[in-house]
Design a protein around this motif. Structure first.
Motif, PDB file in Angstrom:
ATOM      1  N   GLN A 233       0.642  -1.156   0.022  1.00 23.95           N
ATOM      2  CA  GLN A 233      -0.015   0.029   0.148  1.00 23.95           C
ATOM      3  C   GLN A 233       0.894   1.448   0.069  1.00 23.95           C
ATOM      4  OE1 GLN A 233      -2.788  -0.049   3.276  1.00 23.95           O
ATOM      5  NE2 GLN A 233      -3.682  -2.016   2.435  1.00 23.95           N
ATOM      6  N   ARG A 256      -7.611   8.917  -6.442  1.00 21.72           N
ATOM      7  CA  ARG A 256      -8.708   8.048  -7.147  1.00 21.72           C
ATOM      8  C   ARG A 256      -7.779   7.294  -7.947  1.00 21.72           C
ATOM      9  NH1 ARG A 256     -12.038  11.024 -10.067  1.00 21.72           N
ATOM     10  NH2 ARG A 256     -13.962  10.759  -8.690  1.00 21.72           N
ATOM     11  N   LEU A 259      -6.364   4.335  -5.529  1.00 17.41           N
ATOM     12  CA  LEU A 259      -7.316   3.498  -5.489  1.00 17.41           C
ATOM     13  C   LEU A 259      -7.332   2.521  -6.877  1.00 17.41           C
ATOM     14  CD1 LEU A 259      -9.718   2.413  -3.755  1.00 17.41           C
ATOM     15  CD2 LEU A 259     -10.927   4.048  -4.701  1.00 17.41           C
ATOM     16  N   ARG A 263      -6.585  -1.341  -6.872  1.00 22.08           N
ATOM     17  CA  ARG A 263      -7.687  -2.499  -7.269  1.00 22.08           C
ATOM     18  C   ARG A 263      -7.490  -3.484  -8.649  1.00 22.08           C
ATOM     19  NH1 ARG A 263     -12.885   1.621  -7.577  1.00 22.08           N
ATOM     20  NH2 ARG A 263     -13.188   0.319  -9.302  1.00 22.08           N
TER      21      ARG A 263
END
Length: 325
Positions: A233, A256, A259, A263
């Motif tokens: 992360q 975003r 993220l 994903r």
């Protein structure tokens, strides 16, 4: 009774097996582009949206249709033109004289897979109609919110070369696409095979679904449970943060984008039959997930530095965490 780890391994194996069927099915139509097809499936399983940007005639729309037909779900195609209205996309309320009430008539976005052909030919006002549905999986018309069915994926195509009659996608629109992929020209052998297979019939006519929307929902749920360690992360955040501090860029990657990167890495890990993300997963997805969100500085543009080259240099300077951490 199966242990939790055994069950997770079985789930991830199921994702990889079904994804393999989808890829093999799409490659019946798009030959010699395994990496592009795999990237499209990663976006699907990461519950994102895909932007196909390339020159005309290389199979952008064909890839979109082949992926959509491989899933037994609802599919709508929207041809973006200068006269396309936002209501054509989202829907419109129409007064019914017999009931004396307004009725909502859904637009083209109400489907599991929405193919937006030549998205940059529509006006910015029309393009903005996609913002809410892509980010929040819902549409608001006349102060009423309508939720979109899952899975929901927008596959948009655009031509980067032909500028006449086009409107460049604004930054907010590009940021909602999880990845941008270029198909590229086929190798000679694949182009020769295409002449033989596409000459008499349309290969899409014989393409049958190999899965359905319910199974895709299950696969997305499995992908969402793939483990991302704290070190990985931090690596993802370091990669996107580095773009924000680069002197060669005037616009870096957004939160975003971080993220979306994680994903997509989860989906890639599952396709490789892993229930955990490696730094290599993030590194492999840096270009397709981040490049289309960045803006080069004037100096970099004048110097002929492409975004791909700039991003590669930035990513190479970010320390990779130890796989044991």
């Amino acid at each position: 009774m199966e242990s939790p780890s055994t069950q997770v391994d079985a789930d991830v194996d199921t994702v990889a097996r079904v994804a393999g069927r989808i890829q093999a099915n799409v490659e019946k139509v798009i030959e010699g582009k395994g990496e592009v097809v795999a990237a499209s499936i990663v976006v699907l399983l990461a519950e994102g949206h895909l932007l196909l940007e390339d020159v005309p005639g290389v199979g952008k729309t064909m890839l979109s249709k082949a992926l959509a037909r491989s899933i037994d779900s609802t599919v709508r195609r929207i041809q973006f033109t200068p006269d396309l209205l936002p209501s054509d996309i989202t829907g419109v309320s129409v007064y019914n004289q017999s009931t004396r009430e307004f009725e909502f008539r859904p637009g083209g976005v109400f489907a599991n897979v929405v193919i937006g052909d030549e998205i940059n030919r529509a006006s910015p006002k029309t393009q903005s109609a996609l913002l809410e549905c892509m980010a929040e999986r819902q549409v608001t018309v006349d102060n009423v919110t309508y939720h979109l069915d899952s899975p929901f994926m927008v596959i948009a195509t655009q031509n980067p070369v032909e500028m006449e009659g086009t409107y460049p996608l604004p930054e907010a629109q590009r940021d909602r696409f999880l990845a941008r992929v270029s198909i590229g020209y086929p190798v000679p052998a694949a182009e020769i095979a295409m002449l033989a297979s596409h000459g008499a019939v349309n290969p899409l006519d014989d393409l049958e679904p190999v899965t359905d929307s319910a199974e895709i929902r299950k696969m997305c749920a499995i992908v969402s449970q793939v483990h991302v360690s704290e070190a990985v992360q931090r690596y993802a955040v370091a990669l996107t943060a580095a773009t924000r501090h680069s002197p060669e860029l005037v616009l870096g990657a957004s939160p975003r984008a971080t993220l979306h990167l994680v994903r997509a890495a989860k989906a890639r890990a599952a396709l490789h039959r892993r229930d955990y993300v490696l730094p290599d997963d993030l590194r492999a997805l840096v270009q397709p997930v981040l490049a289309h969100r960045l803006l080069p500085s004037a100096e970099a543009a004048i110097g002929g530095r492409s975004l791909a080259t700039i991003l590669e240099g930035i990513a190479a300077q970010v320390p990779v965490p130890d796989s044991s951490s």
